[in-house]
Each structure stands twice: as C-alpha cells, then as structure tokens.
Design a protein around this motif. Structure first.
Motif, PDB file in Angstrom:
ATOM      1  N   ALA A  54     -53.438  48.037  33.824  1.00 27.70           N
ATOM      2  CA  ALA A  54     -53.282  49.355  33.195  1.00 27.70           C
ATOM      3  C   ALA A  54     -53.699  50.490  34.122  1.00 27.70           C
ATOM      4  O   ALA A  54     -53.124  51.564  34.096  1.00 27.70           O
ATOM      5  CB  ALA A  54     -54.092  49.409  31.905  1.00 27.70           C
ATOM      6  N   ASP A  55     -54.689  50.249  34.933  1.00 23.79           N
ATOM      7  CA  ASP A  55     -55.191  51.330  35.769  1.00 23.79           C
ATOM      8  C   ASP A  55     -54.608  51.344  37.175  1.00 23.79           C
ATOM      9  O   ASP A  55     -54.579  52.382  37.814  1.00 23.79           O
ATOM     10  CB  ASP A  55     -56.723  51.224  35.893  1.00 23.79           C
ATOM     11  N   ILE A  56     -54.189  50.175  37.643  1.00 22.72           N
ATOM     12  CA  ILE A  56     -53.809  50.101  39.056  1.00 22.72           C
ATOM     13  C   ILE A  56     -52.307  50.151  39.258  1.00 22.72           C
ATOM     14  O   ILE A  56     -51.801  50.937  40.032  1.00 22.72           O
ATOM     15  CB  ILE A  56     -54.387  48.824  39.715  1.00 22.72           C
ATOM     16  N   LEU A  73     -48.490  37.286  23.417  1.00 24.47           N
ATOM     17  CA  LEU A  73     -48.821  38.686  23.159  1.00 24.47           C
ATOM     18  C   LEU A  73     -48.720  38.951  21.668  1.00 24.47           C
ATOM     19  O   LEU A  73     -47.756  38.550  21.043  1.00 24.47           O
ATOM     20  CB  LEU A  73     -47.873  39.599  23.947  1.00 24.47           C
ATOM     21  N   SER A 125     -55.699  56.247  31.428  1.00 25.41           N
ATOM     22  CA  SER A 125     -55.966  55.144  32.342  1.00 25.41           C
ATOM     23  C   SER A 125     -56.223  55.675  33.744  1.00 25.41           C
ATOM     24  O   SER A 125     -57.073  55.203  34.459  1.00 25.41           O
ATOM     25  CB  SER A 125     -54.774  54.199  32.367  1.00 25.41           C
ATOM     26  N   GLY A 139     -59.635  56.797  33.918  1.00 29.72           N
ATOM     27  CA  GLY A 139     -60.563  55.689  34.038  1.00 29.72           C
ATOM     28  C   GLY A 139     -60.609  55.182  35.470  1.00 29.72           C
ATOM     29  O   GLY A 139     -61.654  54.890  36.021  1.00 29.72           O
ATOM     30  N   LEU A 140     -59.441  55.135  36.052  1.00 26.68           N
ATOM     31  CA  LEU A 140     -59.346  54.651  37.420  1.00 26.68           C
ATOM     32  C   LEU A 140     -60.106  55.569  38.357  1.00 26.68           C
ATOM     33  O   LEU A 140     -60.904  55.139  39.173  1.00 26.68           O
ATOM     34  CB  LEU A 140     -57.862  54.590  37.798  1.00 26.68           C
ATOM     35  N   ARG A 146     -63.744  55.156  38.062  1.00 25.08           N
ATOM     36  CA  ARG A 146     -64.315  53.984  38.701  1.00 25.08           C
ATOM     37  C   ARG A 146     -64.346  54.152  40.207  1.00 25.08           C
ATOM     38  O   ARG A 146     -65.246  53.729  40.877  1.00 25.08           O
ATOM     39  CB  ARG A 146     -63.506  52.743  38.318  1.00 25.08           C
ATOM     40  N   LYS A 196     -63.615  53.041  25.916  1.00 22.99           N
ATOM     41  CA  LYS A 196     -62.299  52.861  26.524  1.00 22.99           C
ATOM     42  C   LYS A 196     -61.838  51.409  26.345  1.00 22.99           C
ATOM     43  O   LYS A 196     -60.701  51.149  25.946  1.00 22.99           O
ATOM     44  CB  LYS A 196     -62.377  53.216  28.009  1.00 22.99           C
ATOM     45  N   GLN A 231     -58.673  50.021  24.162  1.00 17.62           N
ATOM     46  CA  GLN A 231     -57.636  49.132  24.704  1.00 17.62           C
ATOM     47  C   GLN A 231     -57.512  47.890  23.845  1.00 17.62           C
ATOM     48  O   GLN A 231     -56.420  47.433  23.535  1.00 17.62           O
ATOM     49  CB  GLN A 231     -57.990  48.710  26.130  1.00 17.62           C
ATOM     50  N   ARG A 248     -53.015  45.613  22.570  1.00 18.38           N
ATOM     51  CA  ARG A 248     -52.491  45.009  23.785  1.00 18.38           C
ATOM     52  C   ARG A 248     -53.239  43.709  24.073  1.00 18.38           C
ATOM     53  O   ARG A 248     -53.482  43.358  25.201  1.00 18.38           O
ATOM     54  CB  ARG A 248     -52.700  45.958  24.958  1.00 18.38           C
ATOM     55  N   MET A 289     -69.471  44.040  29.290  1.00 22.93           N
ATOM     56  CA  MET A 289     -68.489  44.393  30.322  1.00 22.93           C
ATOM     57  C   MET A 289     -68.696  45.836  30.770  1.00 22.93           C
ATOM     58  O   MET A 289     -68.661  46.144  31.961  1.00 22.93           O
ATOM     59  CB  MET A 289     -67.064  44.222  29.782  1.00 22.93           C
TER      60      MET A 289
END
Lengths: 376, 598
Positions: free
Chosen positions: A307-309, A376, B376, B379-380, B383, B446, B450, B455, B543
C-alpha cells in the motif's frame, strides 16, 4: 576429591562449542548455565543440559587426579577459545575453585559442587540402531523451516512428527512438520531394518531437539539411535545426546494429502520461480507476504502490492495446459520450500483457488510440501 | 397431618427482609426510592451510629393520608403498580410493596406524613411488625420515615454488620448514587452532626460528580440519545488513577445497578485508552423504554435484565467511543487551536503551511474512510522520516535557533528532553508529549483502519479447527457472517452449534486461531471467558510500537513539527494504544508555585 588433569586445547574447545547452545539458557536454575566436568581416568566427561536436551561428551586427556565440579559453560568456552598453547591444565583447589592454566595465562574460576547439577537421564544401553548421519541431516533440513513458532494450538505443531514405515521395497524414516498453514514431509529410505526402532504411536521431537540432533549429525559420519518412551537417545563412541520427546497429538496429515487432487499439474522451473518470488516479495506487505499468481496455459504472472511502496510483477514460462487460475499465497512459504528442493523443475498440483497446493520434484525423492492458499 | 404450613405474616416479612434489607444502607436505599417515587424535590437523610440506631428520611413529596399510612405497612401494599400489565413496564423505582413491611418487621418504624391539601398529617408507630399507635398530628407536607433499632429483633443479622465506618460508607455511597441519578432532586445526608453529602438543586450532574470524584475536573461527556436507547454519562479521563471514590457507577432508568454487560461495554468503548489493570471511573446511565428492561430479577433490584442486551451493549460501546472521539476534539482544540495568547501569529485551523508537503491530505486517512492513496503516502513519508539516517543533516533543532521557533498552530516547540519528551509551549502552559507514545497511536490507528477497511487477507488453515459454540455465540456468528469474512475469517457451519474455522486473518499469524476467533466474537457481544481481551488490538499495538520512533531517537525540529501536525489532524491521539497518556499539560500557575512566586 580435587582433580588435576591436562587436555588438548582444540578438542576441548570444539566439544565445549557443541555444548554452548544447550547450556546458556536464561532461566532460574543457575546450575544449567554450567557444564558438569567429571574427570575420570581416561579424560573429562562433560555434560550440559537445558532439561529438554542433554549432551554428554568425552574429552581425552592426561589425568593425574579425578574429581567432579560444575563451572560456567560460557566462561570456560571463552577461556579455552582465547587461550594460547596446545594444552590446558585444569586443577581443582579448595572451596570449589578451579585453576585453569593455558600457556602463560592462569585463571581462577568459581565452580559449583556437582551435587546441584541435574542428573543425566538414564537410558537403556541396548536397542541402538546405527544410521548414516546424513540421513537425519537431510530429514531435518527438509522440514525444520515449517515447524510452528512458540504459539501452540490444539496440536503439538511446535514439534516434528517422526515416523517409520516398512514398505515392500524397503524401510523408510519420515519427518513431518507443519505450522498450520503449510506442511512439509520428508521421507528417506534406509538400508537398516527399522523394526528395532521403538517408536510410540505419536513420536514428537521438539524443535530444539531437532536442531541439536542436526548439529550432532553434522559433526559425525554415523550415529546410533534409540527411541525410548519419553526420550530419544543419539550417540556415537564418545558422545551421548538425550532429547526429551513431547507428548501430544499431531493432525492426520495423510488425509490432507489424500484429499489433494493431482490431475491439475503445473511444471515450473525451480530456480527462476524462486528468484521471481524473491523479487516480488520486495513489494509484499510485511506481515502477510501475499502474492497473486495468475496462471494461464504456458505462463504464470506473479504480482504483489504494498500500500505504501508500490507494486511488482514478474512473468514466468511454465508448463501448464489447464484452465486459467487466480491464486493467492504467502510467498515466503513457497520460497522456504523451493529453497530446500533440488529438482530443476518442480511439480505443483493446484485444484482450485481454495484448495491446498502440493509441491514435489523428480530430484527430490521423498519430499512433499503442501501450502494453503490465502483468500481475499 | 400435613407437614406444610403457611408461615405467619410477620415471619414472612422477616424472611423478605433478609433479602431486601441486608444492611442499613439498604434501608436508606428503599426509603430514598419511596421519596423519589413520591415526587420529592428535597430529600434529607439523617443517620446516627452505623445506621442501626436511627435512620431518618425526610422528603417533601406528595405524602400519604392516614389510611394509606396503615396500608403501606401491609405486605404487597403499593400504589405503584395496578395490575400485571404494569409489571411489564415499570416506571417507578419500587413496585413490590415489600420494602416497608420488611423494614417494619426488623425495626421500630415511625411514619409521619401529610398530603399537601390536608390541614393535618398522620403518624403511625410500628415495632417489629406490630402497629403500636396511629393518630393525627401536625406535620410538614411530605413524608418522614424514622427507622430505629434496626435488626433489634434479629441479633443474627446484626452480627453480620461491619464496623460503623463501613456501614456509613455504604450509606454514603447509596445517597451519592441517587444524587447522581436524580440531579434535579436535592439531597442532604447527615451522619451524626456532620453533613456528609450536600447536593443542592442547582448542582447539575457534572458538579455532583466532581464533588464525589474530587481529583478530576473535566469529564468525558457521553451523550447519545439518537435511538430509544439513550446513553448518557460522565467518565473520568482514563489516565486518572482514582481510589475508591472513583468507581464506575451504572444506572438504568434512574436505578443504580451492577451489570457486567454494561461494565464490559464501557471498557470495550474505551479499549486502547485504558491501561491493563486500570479501572474507569465516572457514571453512565442507560435510559430505555420500560418494557425493554426487566427490573424484577433481584430482591434489592441491583440487577436488571435487558430484553435485547446485544443492542444495549452495542449502543453503549458506540456511545462511549463517540464520547472519546469528542473528548479528543476537545483536547485538540485545547492543544492545537489558537485561542491562547501566542507570540507567534497562528495560522487558521491546522492549515499550517507545511514544510513537508506530503502531510497534507492525511486527514482523510481516518477510521471511517480507510486508507486513501494520499494517506498511504503520508504514512510512507512519515516512516521515511523516522528512519532517516541523515537526521543530523536536518535543519537544526528549534532551541538552537530561537530566532525562528517552529510552531504547530499555537504550539511553540521548545525542544526535546532526553530524546523522548517533546516540550512545547501553548499559551501559558507547558505541554510535554511522549514522542514514542504519540506516534504509536497514530500508526496504530492507521493499521486499524487498514484492517477494518476490509483489505484483510485470509490465510486458510491446513487443519481446519472444529469449534463448539454456545447457542448464543452461534447466533452471533450467523448474524455477523459478512463482517467475519471481511475481517479475514473463513467459518462454516458444521451442524447445530459446531462450526469449522477454516481460515484466519493472515495478519494474525502468531495468534492461536481459536482464541482469536473468540476474541473477535466478543466484540459482537459474546459472553465468553475471553471477556476483556483484545488480541487483535494488542497485536496491532505491538506492531505500531515496533514501527514507531523510540525513546532515544533524536528528532529534528522539522520532524517534531511533522509529528505534531499529524497529531493535530488525527481523530484519536491522547493515549497510546496501551492506554498510556501521550500529552501532559503543566500550567504556569503550577510552576510558579514550585518557585514560591505569586
């Protein structure tokens, strides 16, 4: 009785090394951090145990006086490893002090009297069967990666299931492990008659025991093995290892194998598949490692998203003639299995997106891996 | 001859008293309830000794005439219900007609009462169940009940009483409970010569609760009445550790109750804001139509049964969650908005011209909407900042360059203490923020978003697990099939109450499948022994804990400012997911005190 002896440095260092994994366990019983030294006429018998695995080794040497003591295993190992000179001199002094002399260095180490040391388990001297150690190396290597972690559910999946079987064409030994999401089975045919192996209905070797068994085999060409009610005893001329077995149930894996349909077959080149999976794994989510396999006649597309990369896509030529399929898997499970396989081409049997995937290879006799899909 | 006999009435009353009148506080409770049912506006309770020598309850309610005075002492003599139909929907506190005869059977009871439209009142004297005198007398409007020599004829019961301090404490608590439940009624409790509780008409609930829980000055207001189940209340912010006074007081339709379901619901609503072993304090009232609740299940009516307990549970959880969200807004306004006098011109709202453009748009990433692409990205970016090995090359720390201090809205960053506590100035207070806890909550929310956005990947199990559920749990599973599937569970029925668990969320790799399943069921209101565990939250929290900046991670001024910006935009930020507080405010006035400045 105060002992006094000389031993070879390298031999002592190597054997202490074998004990390190067993003795340095954090715990409440201080004695378990120590190694038991029993100086007898022919040399030193060294014993280490973490109460699950116990190992006894003989180091030959020139003994002037006999005696017993326990001393901190790690300290002794470090002293011996760092010392110069060929020979190490150990001498017990008053109040359980031990003086170790190596070359020009002298160390005084506080020992603990051996009475406090746990007793080494008794075992029956008879009933041992000799095996080439590579058999066990191979068995362990092919299943150790899929033993369940510390979490335990209704089954004792934190151990390896050990089985023997006599078929028409010979005797077989088998190890099975599962973490609930995948199953690894390794079967080896052995020249020895396995009748004498006294296995109980469910023989479970804990993960630690399997690791130590592997290490034991690594250093030796042949080993002798005997199963008793609650323990597995492995030995050669100068060492004995006793592994406590687990009690419990292992799921009926055979019924899973029987339920997998093998008419829908994919043949995938192993190394390209493995490399492709590793590349795709760069873009999977940290915890799930989910990949999508999009399979069509002649080709397989592996994709992953983070999701982030971002996302990754890889394509692979395979031998497949069936209908198209969309599958989801934890790619680490495939990587683990493919890494221990040796065949150039792996055969994957997948029926539907909800059914398990079975992996085998022509050059991996006796090996089977089953991986459960994700949804899923 | 028949062995079975009908007990004499006096004995029957004593037996009933054994259940209803357990201790002096129970007498106080019954009498207060009578007063309230009589529409009293002011209730005065006087107690001497441990309550056994005298309990006097004076009210200004509607009163009783001479005939009623005698009738009320009869067993099952009541004005509160008329027939079976009214039993199904009880609107008054009492209804059985049991309390007075019970009390009368174990004490000396004098009742004096006058109706408003009568010139004189009446009084009746009763000793251990026997009416001694009854005559007219002068009296104020309302009723006065005097209970003396309680348990005088039941020495055994008397022996079970605790010290007078303990009994007084119970009486004290009883009065406080009703003072909270009926903020429109004035209460006075006198113990000996001392006024123990004084709650005037003009004190609302908040003021009353503050009087009871003195350590707390702001309460989280729960107020949800958008359905026929109204949930209102005041909860102390969870970071307050309080002694005995600070317990959670529960009310249903004006009645103080003990109820595990409600308690659980409050804790569930506050989950991830309460530390383990920490207890919540405050009060919560559930108001629902009288036919939705059965109060006739406990002799002292301390317990109730809800007709639809699941819905009640859900409403309470929701209301508490909503209140916590509201509380965060309040805190946020307090911290980040610009109503303080500030030396730095504050930007409107939170639209501080971001030096880090990625952060704009991360507001959308909230629990309601799930992860957006922008979110997202944020968030990236976040980080990337945390683990930037080039931290040293970032712009210098705020305190190094006092000429251009960094601010977030109205927060002026002073610096960071011990690479953990971010110190800021907000108006006249010093704000200290735990950088680890702060980011932990942000990441946790976050991850949770998710997870809940659906998902969730399901890992099918090699050995599907057969689970036995109670009929109630089975019902829950059936009703929540779709949600369970969204959460990543694959369950199917295997006949009756046996189910097959064939897949679990892939995220929850290290959790035992069964425990996880029960844990999640509990959220839907299942009453298993897994109550109070939050395996999933715990896992997400750990986490988040791993991903968050740690104590000792040096943050540059820009990084601090970015963190504060994210906090200012987040819905929930005040506590880390383990319930530890994130923000501490120290007022200038407090600091002045340290230095003996006036």
């Amino acid at each position: 009785m105060a002992f006094n002896c000389f031993v070879n440095k390298n031999e002592l260092s190597n054997k202490l090394g074998e004990l390190q994994n067993i003795t340095n366990k954090r715990g409440t019983l201080a004695a378990l951090n120590n190694v038991l030294l029993e100086v007898e006429d022919q040399g030193i018998v060294m014993t280490g145990t973490d109460l699950e695995v116990g190992l006894k080794l003989i180091v030959s040497g020139q003994v002037n006086e006999t005696g017993t003591i326990t001393i901190p295993s790690k300290k002794l190992f470090e002293i011996v490893r760092e010392s110069a000179g060929e020979s190490i001199h150990l001498e017990e002094k008053e109040n359980h002090w031990i003086t170790i002399t190596a070359g020009k260095s002298t160390y005084n180490v506080a020992g603990i009297p051996s009475e406090e040391y746990p007793r080494f388990p008794d075992y029956d001297e008879d009933g041992f069967i000799s095996f080439e150690s590579h058999i066990f190396l191979d068995l362990v290597d092919k299943v150790i990666f899929s033993i369940a972690g510390e979490h335990e559910n209704i089954y004792s999946l934190t151990s390896v299931l050990f089985e023997k079987e006599k078929k028409e064409n010979g005797s077989y030994l088998r190890m099975i492990s599962s973490d609930g999401h995948r199953l690894s089975i390794m079967e080896k045919d052995v020249a020895t008659d396995v009748d004498g192996l006294n296995l109980s209905e469910v023989t479970l070797i804990p993960k630690k025991g399997v690791q130590e068994l592997r290490k034991f085999c690594e250093n030796r060409d042949t080993i002798e093995l005997a199963f008793e009610d609650k323990q597995l005893v492995v030995r050669d001329g100068e060492a004995v290892m006793v592994i406590r077995l687990r009690q419990g149930q292992f799921p009926h894996y055979q019924s899973i194998l029987d339920s997998i349909a093998t008419d829908n077959k994919l043949s995938i080149p192993r190394i390209p598949f493995l490399e492709s999976l590793k590349r795709t794994d760069i873009f999977t989510e940290d915890v799930f490692h989910t990949i999508q396999l999009s399979i069509e006649a002649g080709s397989m597309v592996i994709t992953s998203q983070h999701a982030d990369i971002g996302s990754a896509k890889d394509e692979l030529s395979i031998e497949y003639e069936g209908e198209s399929m969309q599958l989801m898997f934890n790619c680490r499970y495939f990587i683990d299995a493919l890494q221990v396989m040796e065949s150039e081409v792996v055969k994957a049997y997948i029926d539907t997106q909800n059914s398990p995937c079975l992996l085998q290879g022509d050059d991996d006799p006796g090996f089977t891996s089953v991986i459960m899909p994700m949804q899923l | 001859m028949s062995k079975i006999r009908i007990l004499p009435e006096q004995l029957a009353n004593q037996i009933a008293a054994g259940e209803v009148v357990e201790r002096p506080a129970s007498v106080v409770k019954e009498l207060i309830e009578n007063s309230l049912d009589a529409g009293a506006r002011h209730i005065t309770i006087e107690v001497s000794g441990s309550g056994t020598s005298l309990i006097r309850v004076v009210d200004d309610g509607e009163g009783m005439d001479a005939d009623d005075l005698l009738l009320c002492l009869e067993r099952h003599g009541t004005s509160k219900i008329q027939g079976t139909s009214s039993l199904a929907a009880i609107n008054s506190l009492g209804f059985r007609g049991e309390a007075l005869p019970s009390i009368a059977s174990v004490a000396k009871l004098r009742i004096t009462s006058r109706l408003a439209d009568q010139p004189t009142g009446a009084t009746v004297n009763c000793e251990y169940g026997v009416i001694k005198t009854a005559h007219e007398c002068g009296a104020p409007v309302g009723t006065t009940m005097e209970v003396a020599a309680l348990f005088g004829n039941t020495p055994a019961r008397r022996k079970f009483l605790r010290s007078s301090r303990t009994e007084q404490a119970h009486i004290d608590e009883t009065v406080k409970l009703y003072a909270l439940a009926y903020p429109e009624v004035a209460f006075t409790l006198r113990v000996g010569d001392r006024v123990a509780v004084e709650m005037a008409h003009d004190m609302n609930r908040t003021e009353r609760l503050k009087r009871i829980i003195r350590q707390v000055d702001t309460f989280i207001a729960v107020d949800n009445n958008r359905s026929d189940i109204a949930v209102t209340g005041l909860l102390a912010p969870p970071e307050h550790t309080l002694g005995g006074a600070g317990k959670l007081r529960l009310f249903v339709n004006g009645r103080a109750v003990r109820d595990r379901l409600l308690t659980h619901a409050v804790y569930e609503g506050m989950a991830t804001f309460v530390q383990k072993n920490q207890s919540l304090a405050g009060m919560l009232e559930v108001t629902l139509p009288a036919d939705q609740v059965d109060v006739n299940v406990h002799p002292a009516k301390l317990e109730v049964r809800f007709r639809d307990s699941r819905t009640v549970h859900q409403r309470v959880v929701y209301a508490v969650k909503e209140a916590m969200l509201g509380h965060q807004q309040h805190l946020r306004a307090d911290l980040f908005s610009s109503h303080h006098s500030s030396p730095v011109p504050a930007d409107t709202g939170f639209g501080y011209p971001a030096q880090v453009p990625e952060y704009t748009g991360s507001t959308e990433m909230t629990a309601e909407t799930g992860p957006s692409y922008q979110g997202s990205r944020a968030g990236l970016a976040q980080r990337r900042f945390d683990h930037d090995p080039l931290t040293g090359q970032h712009p210098p720390l705020a305190h190094d360059t006092p000429a251009a201090p960094l601010t977030v809205a109205d927060l002026l960053i002073i610096g960071c203490f011990k690479d953990l506590y971010i110190m800021c100035r907000a108006g006249d207070s010093l704000i200290i923020i735990d950088q680890h806890a702060a980011q932990e909550r942000l990441i946790f929310e976050k991850l949770k978003a998710q997870f809940e956005a659906g998902r969730v990947v399901c890992q099918t199990l090699l050995f599907p697990i057969q689970i036995e559920l109670t009929p109630l749990q089975s019902q829950l599973v059936e009703a929540n099939m779709a949600t369970l599937a969204n959460l990543g569970f694959s369950v199917r029925e295997f006949g009756d109450t046996t189910w097959i668990l064939a897949g679990v969320p892939a995220l929850a790799k290290t959790i035992e499948p069964q425990s996880l399943f029960f844990d999640v069921l509990q959220r839907f209101g299942s009453d298993t022994e897994h109550h109070g565990t939050h395996l999933l939250d715990d896992m997400l929290a750990s986490m988040a804990c791993k991903a968050a900046i740690k104590k000792g991670d040096h943050l540059s001024g820009d990084e601090i400012s970015a963190l504060l910006h994210q906090m200012a935009k987040a819905d929930l930020f005040s506590h880390c997911p383990h319930g530890r507080p994130v923000v501490k405010r120290i007022e200038e006035s407090d600091i002045k005190k340290w230095f003996s400045r006036s």
